[in-house]
Design a protein around this motif. Structure first.
Motif, PDB file in Angstrom:
ATOM      1  N   ARG A 179       0.826  -1.196   0.000  1.00  0.00           N
ATOM      2  CA  ARG A 179       0.000   0.000   0.000  1.00  0.00           C
ATOM      3  C   ARG A 179       0.864   1.251   0.000  1.00  0.00           C
ATOM      4  O   ARG A 179       0.576   2.219  -0.698  1.00  0.00           O
ATOM      5  N   ALA A 180       1.956   1.178   0.761  1.00  0.00           N
ATOM      6  CA  ALA A 180       2.830   2.348   0.872  1.00  0.00           C
ATOM      7  C   ALA A 180       3.546   2.636  -0.445  1.00  0.00           C
ATOM      8  O   ALA A 180       4.069   3.721  -0.641  1.00  0.00           O
ATOM      9  N   LEU A 181       3.598   1.648  -1.326  1.00  0.00           N
ATOM     10  CA  LEU A 181       4.271   1.877  -2.606  1.00  0.00           C
ATOM     11  C   LEU A 181       3.419   2.695  -3.566  1.00  0.00           C
ATOM     12  O   LEU A 181       3.923   3.273  -4.517  1.00  0.00           O
ATOM     13  N   ARG A 182       2.110   2.708  -3.319  1.00  0.00           N
ATOM     14  CA  ARG A 182       1.248   3.511  -4.195  1.00  0.00           C
ATOM     15  C   ARG A 182       1.516   4.978  -3.928  1.00  0.00           C
ATOM     16  O   ARG A 182       1.358   5.439  -2.809  1.00  0.00           O
ATOM     17  N   GLY A 183       1.926   5.669  -4.946  1.00  0.00           N
ATOM     18  CA  GLY A 183       2.297   7.074  -4.755  1.00  0.00           C
ATOM     19  C   GLY A 183       3.747   7.250  -5.107  1.00  0.00           C
ATOM     20  O   GLY A 183       4.058   7.686  -6.208  1.00  0.00           O
ATOM     21  N   PRO A 184       4.673   6.868  -4.205  1.00  0.00           N
ATOM     22  CA  PRO A 184       6.083   7.064  -4.547  1.00  0.00           C
ATOM     23  C   PRO A 184       6.606   6.074  -5.590  1.00  0.00           C
ATOM     24  O   PRO A 184       7.552   6.383  -6.300  1.00  0.00           O
ATOM     25  N   ALA A 185       6.046   4.877  -5.654  1.00  0.00           N
ATOM     26  CA  ALA A 185       6.536   3.902  -6.630  1.00  0.00           C
ATOM     27  C   ALA A 185       5.623   3.870  -7.853  1.00  0.00           C
ATOM     28  O   ALA A 185       6.049   4.093  -8.967  1.00  0.00           O
ATOM     29  N   PHE A 186       4.356   3.569  -7.627  1.00  0.00           N
ATOM     30  CA  PHE A 186       3.398   3.493  -8.732  1.00  0.00           C
ATOM     31  C   PHE A 186       2.337   4.545  -8.515  1.00  0.00           C
ATOM     32  O   PHE A 186       1.872   4.722  -7.405  1.00  0.00           O
ATOM     33  N   SER A 187       1.932   5.188  -9.595  1.00  0.00           N
ATOM     34  CA  SER A 187       0.691   5.926  -9.441  1.00  0.00           C
ATOM     35  C   SER A 187      -0.045   5.891 -10.757  1.00  0.00           C
ATOM     36  O   SER A 187       0.495   5.506 -11.770  1.00  0.00           O
ATOM     37  N   MET A 188      -1.305   6.256 -10.692  1.00  0.00           N
ATOM     38  CA  MET A 188      -2.172   5.925 -11.799  1.00  0.00           C
ATOM     39  C   MET A 188      -3.008   7.122 -12.244  1.00  0.00           C
ATOM     40  O   MET A 188      -3.491   7.892 -11.430  1.00  0.00           O
ATOM     41  N   VAL A 189      -3.141   7.265 -13.546  1.00  0.00           N
ATOM     42  CA  VAL A 189      -4.063   8.255 -14.122  1.00  0.00           C
ATOM     43  C   VAL A 189      -5.222   7.457 -14.708  1.00  0.00           C
ATOM     44  O   VAL A 189      -5.008   6.594 -15.557  1.00  0.00           O
ATOM     45  N   PHE A 190      -6.423   7.741 -14.250  1.00  0.00           N
ATOM     46  CA  PHE A 190      -7.557   6.938 -14.689  1.00  0.00           C
ATOM     47  C   PHE A 190      -8.179   7.507 -15.953  1.00  0.00           C
ATOM     48  O   PHE A 190      -7.928   8.646 -16.342  1.00  0.00           O
ATOM     49  N   GLN A 191      -9.048   6.682 -16.546  1.00  0.00           N
ATOM     50  CA  GLN A 191      -9.590   7.010 -17.850  1.00  0.00           C
ATOM     51  C   GLN A 191     -10.531   8.203 -17.833  1.00  0.00           C
ATOM     52  O   GLN A 191     -10.387   9.131 -18.590  1.00  0.00           O
ATOM     53  N   ASP A 192     -11.502   8.135 -16.954  1.00  0.00           N
ATOM     54  CA  ASP A 192     -12.587   9.096 -17.027  1.00  0.00           C
ATOM     55  C   ASP A 192     -12.410  10.142 -15.936  1.00  0.00           C
ATOM     56  O   ASP A 192     -12.753   9.912 -14.788  1.00  0.00           O
ATOM     57  N   PRO A 193     -11.875  11.308 -16.295  1.00  0.00           N
ATOM     58  CA  PRO A 193     -11.598  12.283 -15.241  1.00  0.00           C
ATOM     59  C   PRO A 193     -12.862  12.789 -14.561  1.00  0.00           C
ATOM     60  O   PRO A 193     -12.827  13.181 -13.400  1.00  0.00           O
ATOM     61  N   MET A 194     -13.995  12.748 -15.283  1.00  0.00           N
ATOM     62  CA  MET A 194     -15.233  13.269 -14.696  1.00  0.00           C
ATOM     63  C   MET A 194     -15.655  12.428 -13.498  1.00  0.00           C
ATOM     64  O   MET A 194     -16.155  12.935 -12.511  1.00  0.00           O
ATOM     65  N   SER A 195     -15.500  11.110 -13.608  1.00  0.00           N
ATOM     66  CA  SER A 195     -15.992  10.284 -12.520  1.00  0.00           C
ATOM     67  C   SER A 195     -14.879   9.858 -11.572  1.00  0.00           C
ATOM     68  O   SER A 195     -15.145   9.221 -10.562  1.00  0.00           O
ATOM     69  N   SER A 196     -13.640  10.204 -11.880  1.00  0.00           N
ATOM     70  CA  SER A 196     -12.560   9.779 -11.000  1.00  0.00           C
ATOM     71  C   SER A 196     -12.244  10.804  -9.922  1.00  0.00           C
ATOM     72  O   SER A 196     -11.549  10.507  -8.970  1.00  0.00           O
ATOM     73  N   LEU A 197     -12.741  12.010 -10.092  1.00  0.00           N
ATOM     74  CA  LEU A 197     -12.537  13.010  -9.047  1.00  0.00           C
ATOM     75  C   LEU A 197     -13.831  13.163  -8.258  1.00  0.00           C
ATOM     76  O   LEU A 197     -14.920  12.999  -8.792  1.00  0.00           O
TER      77      LEU A 197
END
Lengths: 497, 420
Positions: free
Chosen positions: B127-145
């Motif tokens: 869990r701690a690796l999410r952010g500094p190691a891996f991070s993700m840009v999702f497809q649909d910005p309207m529903s991801s924020l």
């Protein structure tokens, strides 16, 4: 799939079509005397579709292409304008006349998931139009009932669009996206129409399925002699299937002409940018940098005056008194646009400066303000009289008088593009752009400026040799006649291909 | 068949010891990753023994049609697969020398040289690796924020999470889970006590500026609905950058956008990648986007990478008929070919019981042979290089009509399935 012969009557002729949606227009709003605001979805569109051809309508989302398609079929009531179908005025039709028109003009919708009634079998969906139009008019001679006749016709249609006739009693959810789109096409064909509006028929589909549907549409057109209005945002699909193209931007047609002309020698800066932006699926594409259009499409509630594209245009025409590189002029235009139309305030700049400032002793320093503004809007390289004017305006702005600053800039920098709305000119391959309107505004700038204006905007990708004379369009004294001659040339060459 | 598979067969053995062999610049090596969904209709094999590597500072593209499992593959990398889905097997080796030293003694099987297998690390560390190691840009910005929180605050939250994590590494409670019942009650009584601080908000504004949003200070206080689609996608990218990730996973980052806006976002991603030397995993269905952005490509079909290689391997000398079909389906913008060459049929359902032990593409493949009716391992397409590989018997032998499957071979199965 034929080029329209000279003098042929268009099957469909749209003139000055407008569709506005109104906000704040309820009784309550009227009682409170609120001004209704209009959203100009379609703002004066002219189109002709000739028998047997495919006219592509292409543009980004929100440019009004789907609304155009639905309004000209009278699925939505137009605010203004006229539509003539086979010589008859569609807007004036009523009763039986309208019913007959509906039989002759069909539509395939974009989303195959929401455009089919989930509670009807595909047989009922395809046959529904037949039933509504009272078909068959007489009982079939072979003793079948009318219902059986309709069912057999639905079977035939399903087979024709590449489904199996056994699937007639299935429900839409049992089909995949591509198959549902085939059902939608079968429904549109049921009444033997002459004209079909295809509203983004393949944009919800995967590429491999998309190719199947495109091939199907081409086959059907040939078999039944259909005329298509093909609405799409995918330029490669449009290039593939259309004979002529109309490019829309913010409710208006900005360029129209034969497909090859549009794709090989686009005139309007928007078309050029659109073509430049599309990623090609080939190895040469790797690492290609495009100069994308800056910013977003403006809101149709408050479209820019004059040419709607001027807020993003890389080739805005400068007033006679100004002669600076295009980037610098763009910077000034952006500043004005933000002040005039987007409620930009000096206060927000002060806040940013304050947040960047260390310590508590923040003082409003006009020099720092102007520095920040110059950086934000790329105004640092200005010189001479232009710089003085901009400095002046920034000074006024620093004192919090936004309107006055905008006024000052407007006096000095107002572009012909914002004062007058360009009209489509140029005959068969026409563009609505002042660059092509008349000689006064043509690009008789010195070569350096032309270079700036055209930076990265050349003919996109590897182009066929036909393009050799494309640049003639940029010829400073290329009047309409020359342009038309070019268009004719290209048509001739395509015939050989 | 036996003599052809010997020598070049490289299908990863299920749970191998240590990290798989690979290129020295690899930052990520994925081996035999499988994700299944256990639904009422049956088991769905969304991702099926996936193997690929991602190198330092490169863009690796995964291309496939909808339902090919590419998004689930992305979620599996960062361990975000939700119930009823589960990662059933596989290893995700990530290069991080510090992390390797830390776990060398505690979890020796998860460490190999500088690589750690994130699948075998404790949940909290992953869990701690999410952010500094891996991070993700999702497809649909309207529903991801989140529509009810300002854009600036959402990015500041991501910044704050990373800030707290740095102050107290590996303690996951200091991160998202630090917000417990106690905090909830206190915050309800004192509504102005936010999670974010002024410094994280300022960093959020910096990030917004970095991704090219004009007036960042002002826009940070606006809500997602006040942003256009392109601006929202920029904001999403800013949020993903908050942790300064080594690997940025972009799942269809431009699919919802118009072409001119897409060009802006692709330029932005390229600039950021070059500036910060991030590795990017670019997932998309658009071969044009792949061509513009990627160094190496994997083509996914029915949960597997059916062909992988450099961009020119895949585009100019494809081996797998699916790759060929995909490329043949696209109308060429610069040369309107008279007729497209589509792939017949539809993307298969990924229900376990219907997949069977065969090449999953055989039912649509114009060159299906009797050899295709058994599970196909990955073969090298060009002997000697490790780059270009395909799960197809055509890498090993020529197509021979004598062995071709009868055209109605799969019809019986389709009757049963009742789908096509």
């Amino acid at each position: 799939m034929s080029e329209p012969a000279a003098g042929e009557e268009p099957l469909l002729e749209v003139r000055g079509l407008r569709k506005y949606y109104f906000e704040n227009d309820s009784l309550f709003d009227r009682l409170l005397r609120r001004e209704p605001t209009s959203v100009k979805a379609v703002d004066g569109v002219d189109l002709e579709v000739y028998p047997g051809e495919t006219l592509g309508v292409v543009g980004e989302s929100g440019c009004g292409k789907s609304t155009t398609g639905e309004t000209l079929l009278r699925l939505r009531e137009a605010t203004d304008g006229s539509v003539r179908f086979d010589g008859e005025d569609v807007m004036e039709m009523s009763g039986d006349e309208l019913t007959r028109f509906r039989k002759r003009a069909g539509i395939v919708f974009q989303d195959p998931f929401s455009s089919l009634d989930p509670r009807m079998t595909v047989g009922d969906i395809v046959g529904e139009g037949l039933k509504i139009h009272g078909m068959p008019e007489e009982s079939p001679e072979d003793g079948r009932s009318k219902r059986e006749w309709r069912r057999d016709r639905a079977r035939e249609l399903l087979e024709r669009v590449g489904l199996s006739a056994d699937q007639i009693d299935r429900y839409p959810h049992e089909f995949s996206g591509g198959q549902r789109q085939r059902v939608g096409i079968a429904r549109a064909l049921a009444l033997d129409p002459e004209f079909v509006v295809l509203d983004e028929p393949v944009s919800a589909l995967d590429v491999s399925v998309q190719a199947q549907i495109l091939n199907l549409l081409e086959d059907l057109q040939e078999e039944f002699g259909l005329t298509y209005l093909f609405i799409a945002h995918d330029l490669s699909v449009v290039r593939h299937i259309c004979d002529r193209v109309a490019v829309m931007y913010l409710g208006e047609v900005v360029e129209t002409g034969p497909t090859d002309d549009i794709f090989e020698s686009p005139k309007h800066p928007y078309t050029e940018a659109l073509l430049e932006s599309v990623p090609r699926a080939s190895v040469e594409e790797q690492g290609r940098r495009v100069d994308p259009l800056p910013g977003d499409v403006p809101s149709p509630r408050n479209p820019p005056s004059g040419c709607h594209f001027r807020t993003r245009c890389p080739e805005v025409i400068q007033p006679a008194t100004v002669d600076i590189p295009q980037e610098q002029y763009r910077g000034v235009m952006n500043l004005r646009d933000r002040l005039e139309r987007q409620g930009f305030t000096a206060e927000s700049v002060w806040e940013t400066l304050e947040s960047e400032h260390d310590g508590d002793d923040f003082e409003r320093d006009t020099v720092a303000f102007k520095e920040a503004m110059r950086e934000e809007f790329d105004l640092a390289d200005l010189s001479g009289a232009t710089m003085d004017t901009v400095e002046d305006a920034l000074e006024i702005l620093a004192n919090g008088r936004e309107d006055e600053a905008a006024e000052r800039l407007r006096e000095a920098f107002a572009s012909p593009c914002e004062e007058e709305e360009p009209v489509l000119t140029g005959g068969e391959h026409a563009a609505a752009c002042h660059l092509f309107a008349d000689e006064e505004y043509d690009r008789d700038l010195d070569p350096e400026d032309v270079g700036n204006a055209m930076g990265g905007m050349g003919a996109p990708g590897p182009s066929p040799p036909v393009d050799g004379d494309v640049d003639d369009d940029l010829d400073p004294d290329g009047p309409d006649g020359t342009v038309e001659a070019d268009a004719d040339d290209s048509v001739g060459t395509d015939g050989d291909r | 068949m036996s003599e052809t598979t010997s020598g070049t067969e490289r299908a990863g053995t299920p749970t191998g010891d240590g990290a798989p062999e690979g290129h020295p610049d690899d930052v990520l090596r994925v081996r035999d990753l499988s994700t299944r969904f256990f639904t009422e209709e049956g088991q769905i094999n969304a991702v099926e023994s996936l193997d690929f590597t991602v190198r330092d500072g490169e863009v690796f593209g995964i291309v496939g049609e909808s339902g090919s499992g590419k998004s689930v593959a992305a979620l599996s990398l960062v361990d975000l697969v939700d119930s009823p889905g589960r990662i059933t097997s596989g290893e995700v080796w990530y290069r991080d020398a510090d992390l390797a030293d830390e776990f060398r003694d505690d979890v020796p099987e998860a460490v190999d040289g500088e690589f750690v297998d994130t699948r075998r690390l404790p949940e909290g560390v992953r869990r701690a690796l999410r952010g500094p190691a891996f991070s993700m840009v999702f497809q649909d910005p309207m529903s991801s924020l989140n529509p009810s929180i300002t854009v600036g605050e959402q990015i500041a939250e991501a910044v704050e999470v990373q800030r707290r994590a740095r102050a107290n590494p590996r303690r996951t409670r200091s991160r998202t889970q630090g917000y417990g019942m106690g905090r909830l009650i206190v915050d309800s009584l004192l509504p102005n006590r936010g999670y974010t601080s002024e410094s994280s908000m300022n960093r959020a504004i910096e990030l917004l500026e970095q991704v090219g949003i004009p007036d960042p200070a002002e826009r940070a206080h606006e809500y997602p609905h006040q942003f256009s689609g392109g601006m929202l996608q920029r904001a999403m990218i800013a949020q993903a950058l908050a942790g300064e990730p080594d690997v940025l996973i972009a799942d269809e980052p431009t699919t919802a956008l118009d072409v001119t806006i897409q060009a802006q976002i692709l330029n932005l991603l390229r600039d950021l990648q070059e500036e910060q030397d991030t590795s990017v995993v670019m997932i998309t269905h658009d071969l044009g986007v792949i061509a513009r952005m990627c160094n190496r490509v994997g083509v996914m079909y029915a949960g597997q990478i059916v062909e992988r290689g450099t961009l020119s391997d895949v585009f100019d000398s494809p081996v797998h008929p699916y790759t060929e079909g995909l490329i043949g389906s696209i109308p060429d913008l610069d040369d309107p070919a008279p007729r497209l060459q589509p792939i017949e049929g539809n993307v298969p359902s990924l229900l376990d019981e219907e997949m069977g032990g065969r090449c999953f593409f055989a039912d649509r493949c114009p060159k299906a042979m009797s050899d295709c009716l058994q599970p196909i391992p990955e073969y090298d397409a060009e002997p000697g290089t490790d780059e270009h590989a395909a799960r197809c018997v055509l890498t090993e032998r020529e197509y021979d009509e004598a062995d071709a499957l009868p055209p109605d071979h799969f019809d019986r199965n389709e009757e049963v399935r009742g789908d096509e």
